[in-house]
Enzyme design. Sequence first.
Site: not given
Length: 903
Positions: A145, A200
């Site tokens: 990520d 995120h």
Amino acid sequence: MATAATAAERDLAGAPNRLILTLEQGVSAQAIQPDLHKLSAVSAAGHSAAANTTALRDVQQFSHLPQLALVKLAAGTDIAAIIAQYKTLPGVKAAEPDYRLRTTQSSNDPLFNQQWHLQTSPGINAQAAWDSSTGDAQVIVAVIDTGVDYSHPDLQANIWQNPEEIAGDGIDNDGNGYVDDIYGINPADDNVDPMDEDGHGTQVAGIIGAVGNNSTGVAGVNWSVTLLPCRFMDVNGEGFVSDAIACLNYVLALKQRGENIVATNNSWGGPVFSQALYNAVQAHYDAGILFVASAGNDNTQAPFYPAAFDLPNVISVSAHGQSGSKADFANYGRNWVDLSAPGVAIYTTDLDNQYSLASGTSMAAPVVTGVAALLSAAEPGLNANQLRARLLISGVTATDSVLSSQTATGHLLLASGDGQDGALECMNKQLTRRLLPLTDTVFLSAGATLPIEVLSLDCAGNSINTTVSIAQGGAVALNDDAQQQDKFAGDGIYSGSWTFDGNDAELQFADGPVQVLLRNDNFCAANNVSEIPLAECETLVQLYYDTGGQSWLNSTNWLQNNTPCSWFGVACSSGRVASLNLSDNGLVGQLPANFNQLSALTELDLSFNALQGNFPAALLQLTQLSRLQLWNNAFEGSIPAGLANLTALTELDLSFNRFSGSLPAGLGNLPLLRELFVENNYLSGTVPSALGQLSQLQILWLENNDFSGTLPSTLTNLNQLRAFSFAGTELCAPATADFGNWLAQIEQLFINTDCANSAPQVSAGSAQTVSSGSVVTLTGTASDSDFNVLSYQWQQLAGPSVSLSQADTLTASFTAPVVSSTTSLRFRLTVDDGIAQSSAEVTITVQPTGGSGGNAGGGSGGGSLGIISLLLLGLLLLTRLGKSGLTAYNARPVAAVATSEHG
């Protein structure tokens, strides 16, 4: 093939050697004890009755509950067998294991009650699952990520640390090519620090494994788990495929050296297939690593990768909200989206030791990853295929019509539930469900071949043989052996095909029939259609068949009468089809080649569908088109230069597709064009200077593409432009006064904030001494060497509070407070060029009434000079528009590679 144990058998196998009997009224435990001994003599594991052994060790009766008796048995007793025997005894109503009771596991984390996704369905019922396991630090999950904030107090204890690397010694101790990769790596920045700067990845990590029951923040699906961060996306939530592959390669190497990596979470993706990425994910399949991926946030069934990779280790996740309904942004697709998990308003960890609500399929995927890790903790012997099977076969049937019909399983994720509904309880439950064809009605031409795929699997990961019968006789053979149409052996997906002979047929699948009907391509002539030309009618019929008209959300009157102008979305003028609006209507596939027959069409809106293929060449012949809107589909390839022939166009929207290559210069030859949207594609190169010829253009939206270079100076000719965005590109404005002044006149402007930039120069004016009650003017000055558009903001820092007028201009004013002694007020002017800010401060000294009010350095102490200043201010406001007072015009959502819904 070995059969899996039932849930009850599994529970009994692990039950303690104690039973509770319920006796008939009037029957005592003492009275039946001889019979218990007799039956128990043949039930001692590993012994025989001849050995005169017995499983029975003790029988106790409850003095105040005489109908209940406790039976203690020898270690190793076959509990299931002896229960069955005891139930046959006269006087025994029931026999059951004496299960251990434990404190009900419920997180004491203060925000747990706000985590609906962990509660009962449509949450995953984690609290019940935690009675079996709260996770295990031996289970490793890789979070691929934007990185993870590994210092967050609710994550720190669960962050992976490389056991074979010595921190800070500057040596690659484990020989994996990375020096001091203590917490993971960061291919995005070519270093070994996977610290998150976007947020995120930290949100994703918290959903999987925020430390539970620690009286802090939130709980993860796993209270204890090991999170391995790999950062391949930057602070903007974007990254390269190659960097994603670098993460996958790193994780694979760790798996091969013995790290217990169960799954990777992949809350990211894009609309373009990458063979290289596919190969990297397939290597994880070979290594036994699950690949959980978010299905994307475009509310479409067009494939989104890597979630749509047809690999057995890929679990593609859609999202639902607290009502169980599909999230309005979530993608779906029966042949590529597996199931749905909670993905709306998910409370989780965030940067700076904070917590936040997040939405998106990005949030749904880690819920699934978390349950996979929880399963692995509860049953460490499960392999990747078995974990996948548990996740797919368990769950509850979605009540939302899209999720129930347009995902592979039709299920909402459930960690624990009734019977075998929960992933932790699922043992021998089976699911047989059609994947292809996508719809329960199919129109084919005689001789056409219909691909068929069926998911047929049980919770133990065993493929369950299945066939498709034909109501009119015969059957379609399917196989799961990597032969013919089948791709992977033993993955539970059975493949085959069937040739349609032209006679209507019914294919009988386990989950319902599919009607196969002959296409009536001769509908118009057969029904004497005369309302519009026959060629136009035939085009509409082809459109219906080629784009799945039988499954459109609204197909009112289509092929039901001989007046096509009454068909949904069709509008006619003078006996011709003039407008076709089928936006957000579930169209799939490609437009028919004869679409050019609709030559009188002036408006075409096919937005928000799942149309695919290159830009339809037939559209380039529709020279009467005024409005062409194709946004939010899956068109790919280049934008054709032939669009320049559609000179009647006033609106052209090709955004949110998969177009690549350069923007054709011929678009500059559309003299009437007012709106041009091409954002969120894969367009590259420079912006053609010919766009400066579009004298009527009011909106130009270029954002989120791969454009680069300097914006052409010819754009300054667009004097009617009021909305312009080149954010999310590598485009920069020329550093000229003319271009800067032109940008300043645009009402809605979004720029690339990564351009080289010098901060603006600012002065707040000179100090002033004024009288109580006088009108004071604050006069600032500002300049910018890059000629960026500037915005202004005055702010009071000290002194009695005053009300500032025109605080968002260079020249603000206020009425000096009435004071009894000399008082100082201090103000700050902040100037923002969209990339950087600069500020300056000034002091205003207020004298009591009757004191020596003066004017230092051009400030106003009231009177005629103040009036003149206010008149000048009014003139300035007439000649320049500030940014802060503008309203959004035709605002569009911004898509990011990361699949959360936060902008």
